[in-house]
Scaffold this motif. Structure first.
Motif, mmCIF file in Angstrom:
data_model
loop_
_atom_site.group_PDB
_atom_site.id
_atom_site.type_symbol
_atom_site.label_atom_id
_atom_site.label_comp_id
_atom_site.label_asym_id
_atom_site.label_seq_id
_atom_site.Cartn_x
_atom_site.Cartn_y
_atom_site.Cartn_z
ATOM 1 N N LEU A 72 6.338 -7.353 -5.832
ATOM 2 C CA LEU A 72 5.780 -7.497 -4.495
ATOM 3 C C LEU A 72 6.883 -7.890 -3.511
ATOM 4 N N ASP A 73 6.827 -7.286 -2.364
ATOM 5 C CA ASP A 73 7.793 -7.539 -1.312
ATOM 6 C C ASP A 73 7.481 -8.867 -0.616
ATOM 7 N N ASP A 74 8.489 -9.725 -0.438
ATOM 8 C CA ASP A 74 8.290 -11.030 0.206
ATOM 9 C C ASP A 74 7.742 -10.887 1.628
ATOM 10 N N GLU A 75 8.235 -9.923 2.377
ATOM 11 C CA GLU A 75 7.741 -9.723 3.741
ATOM 12 C C GLU A 75 6.260 -9.355 3.740
ATOM 13 N N PHE A 76 5.834 -8.645 2.706
ATOM 14 C CA PHE A 76 4.434 -8.250 2.557
ATOM 15 C C PHE A 76 3.567 -9.477 2.266
ATOM 16 N N THR A 77 3.983 -10.291 1.302
ATOM 17 C CA THR A 77 3.161 -11.426 0.880
ATOM 18 C C THR A 77 3.116 -12.543 1.922
ATOM 19 N N THR A 78 4.103 -12.596 2.803
ATOM 20 C CA THR A 78 4.140 -13.645 3.823
ATOM 21 C C THR A 78 3.753 -13.132 5.210
ATOM 22 N N LEU A 79 3.267 -11.918 5.283
ATOM 23 C CA LEU A 79 2.846 -11.328 6.554
ATOM 24 C C LEU A 79 1.794 -12.207 7.215
ATOM 25 N N ASP A 80 1.920 -12.415 8.515
ATOM 26 C CA ASP A 80 0.961 -13.219 9.261
ATOM 27 C C ASP A 80 -0.447 -12.660 9.064
ATOM 28 N N LYS A 103 0.704 -5.374 12.250
ATOM 29 C CA LYS A 103 1.766 -6.314 11.936
ATOM 30 C C LYS A 103 2.722 -5.682 10.928
ATOM 31 N N ALA A 104 2.183 -4.965 9.953
ATOM 32 C CA ALA A 104 3.018 -4.303 8.943
ATOM 33 C C ALA A 104 3.849 -3.188 9.564
#
Length: 69
Positions: A1-9, A57-58
């Motif tokens: 899993l991509d960190d930017e994905f899991t921490t997306l607002d 956001k993505a």
């Protein structure tokens, strides 16, 4: 899993799990989806407005990259 994905607002642990079960694991994976597709994939309570906000956001990094070129 991509960190930017899991921490997306707006992203929750439950959403991460639901989406990952359908091979949605990066910002681009999510950004490629429509609101209807997201709504069909997740089991957590999510409004269409929330789904649209997550998708937009993505997609933000697409527009940032475009503006930098």
């Amino acid at each position: 899993l991509d960190d930017e994905f899991t921490t997306l607002d707006g992203m929750t642990d439950e959403l991460v799990v639901d989406l990952a079960l359908h091979s949605i694991k990066t910002l681009d994976d999510l950004a490629d989806l429509s609101v209807d597709e997201v709504m069909a994939l997740v089991t957590v309570k999510l409004s269409e407005e929330q789904a649209a906000a997550l998708i937009m956001k993505a997609r933000e990094h697409w527009f940032e990259e475009e503006n930098n070129n």
